[in-house]
Design an enzyme around this catalytic site. Structure first.
Site, PDB file in Angstrom:
ATOM      1  N   ASP A 127     -17.501  27.345  48.748  1.00 47.62           N
ATOM      2  CA  ASP A 127     -17.880  26.745  50.023  1.00 47.62           C
ATOM      3  C   ASP A 127     -17.929  25.236  49.762  1.00 47.62           C
ATOM      4  O   ASP A 127     -17.977  24.810  48.602  1.00 47.62           O
ATOM      5  CB  ASP A 127     -19.256  27.282  50.441  1.00 47.62           C
ATOM      6  CG  ASP A 127     -19.822  26.548  51.627  1.00 47.62           C
ATOM      7  OD1 ASP A 127     -19.090  26.374  52.613  1.00 47.62           O
ATOM      8  OD2 ASP A 127     -21.004  26.136  51.562  1.00 47.62           O
TER       9      ASP A 127
ATOM     10  N   ASP B  71     -19.791  22.429  51.985  1.00 44.40           N
ATOM     11  CA  ASP B  71     -21.065  21.777  52.314  1.00 44.40           C
ATOM     12  C   ASP B  71     -22.224  22.437  51.573  1.00 44.40           C
ATOM     13  O   ASP B  71     -22.494  23.619  51.773  1.00 44.40           O
ATOM     14  CB  ASP B  71     -21.327  21.872  53.826  1.00 44.40           C
ATOM     15  CG  ASP B  71     -20.278  21.135  54.649  1.00 44.40           C
ATOM     16  OD1 ASP B  71     -20.040  19.957  54.372  1.00 44.40           O
ATOM     17  OD2 ASP B  71     -19.710  21.747  55.566  1.00 44.40           O
TER      18      ASP B  71
HETATM   19  C1  G6P Z   1     -20.115  24.285  57.309  1.00 46.95           C
HETATM   20  C2  G6P Z   1     -21.561  23.829  57.343  1.00 46.95           C
HETATM   21  C3  G6P Z   1     -22.151  23.966  58.709  1.00 46.95           C
HETATM   22  C4  G6P Z   1     -21.249  23.303  59.750  1.00 46.95           C
HETATM   23  C5  G6P Z   1     -19.863  23.932  59.702  1.00 46.95           C
HETATM   24  C6  G6P Z   1     -18.912  23.280  60.685  1.00 46.95           C
HETATM   25  O1  G6P Z   1     -20.080  25.654  57.327  1.00 46.95           O
HETATM   26  O2  G6P Z   1     -22.338  24.576  56.423  1.00 46.95           O
HETATM   27  O3  G6P Z   1     -23.426  23.370  58.706  1.00 46.95           O
HETATM   28  O4  G6P Z   1     -21.787  23.448  61.041  1.00 46.95           O
HETATM   29  O5  G6P Z   1     -19.352  23.785  58.385  1.00 46.95           O
HETATM   30  O6  G6P Z   1     -18.676  21.973  60.257  1.00 46.95           O
HETATM   31  P1  G6P Z   1     -17.928  20.853  61.093  1.00 46.95           P
HETATM   32  O7  G6P Z   1     -17.736  19.755  60.080  1.00 46.95           O
HETATM   33  O8  G6P Z   1     -16.636  21.447  61.551  1.00 46.95           O
HETATM   34  O9  G6P Z   1     -18.811  20.489  62.212  1.00 46.95           O
HETATM   35 MG    MG Z   2     -22.499  25.517  52.728  1.00 47.54          MG
END
Ligand code: G6P
Ligand code: MG
Length: 215
Positions: free
Chosen positions: A10, A12
């Protein structure tokens, strides 16, 4: 010997600490809308798509808006978030991540990205890590956010391995559930009290060796 052929990361909160920037941006939106948003609430948003996150946030704040307004709010949050991430550089790669990836490369274990973020490519480019990945599945390539297994199954498919030959590294409850739904073992990055369903949980990548891939 481990049968693992692919490690799916993953982004983030695993490769970089952008989870904190997502949190700050959502908190800023909540505060503009007049309610509190806590770090514990934020656990529910990790791994969840942008619009699904907004819906959870508004449910927490007990607010209802029409679709058009919600799209505007999501864009506001993303603009703030992008502002934060454009200041990132290589120094924000979490400790031990690169060393572990180099170890995987030496063993010929493939590296994939499994994130539902639409900002994933711009982050990877900023931190100079794009070339480490054999496959990149991000939010521009999938239609279902975690806990749906689509993002991880696509990585396995692209690298021509079966799910049981993959291991998922995740910091989010929804991501661990996505790994379970994909039939892949998982290593939780964070706290065992939160990531209760992960096969293993570690605080981070520092000192990690290939024994982590034995299940
Ligand atoms: C990841 C993060 C989420 C976020 C999602 C969408 O999964 O953990 O917190 O909302 O990505 O990210 P974006 O950058 O497309 O808003
Ligand atoms: Mg994450």
């Amino acid at each position: 010997m481990s049968k693992i052929k692919v490690c799916i990361f993953d982004l983030d909160g695993v490769v970089v600490d952008t989870a904190k920037y997502h949190f700050i941006a959502w908190k800023r939106l909540a505060s503009e809308l007049g309610f509190e948003f806590t770090a514990l609430d934020n656990e529910r948003l990790k791994g969840v798509s942008r619009m699904d996150s907004l819906n959870i946030l508004l449910e927490i704040g007990k607010k209802t808006y029409d679709e058009e307004t919600k799209i505007k709010f999501a864009a506001m949050k993303n603009n703030w978030y992008v502002e934060y991430i454009t200041r990132m550089d290589e120094s924000e790669i979490l400790p031990g991540v690169k060393d572990f990836m180099l170890l995987l490369k030496k063993e010929n274990i493939k590296i994939a990205l499994g994130s539902v973020s639409k900002n994933a490519m711009s982050i990877l480019n900023r931190i100079n890590l794009t070339e480490y990945f054999d496959s990149i599945i991000d939010g521009t390539k999938v239609s279902n956010a975690k806990p749906d297994p689509e993002v991880f199954l696509n990585a396995a498919k692209e690298l021509k391995v079966i799910p049981e030959e993959c291991v998922v590294f995740e910091d989010a409850v929804s991501g661990i559930q996505a790994a379970i739904n994909a039939n892949m073992p998982s290593v939780g990055i964070g706290s065992p009290e939160i990531l209760t369903k992960a096969n293993k949980v570690v605080a981070g990548f520092v000192g990690m060796d290939l024994s982590i891939l034995e299940f």
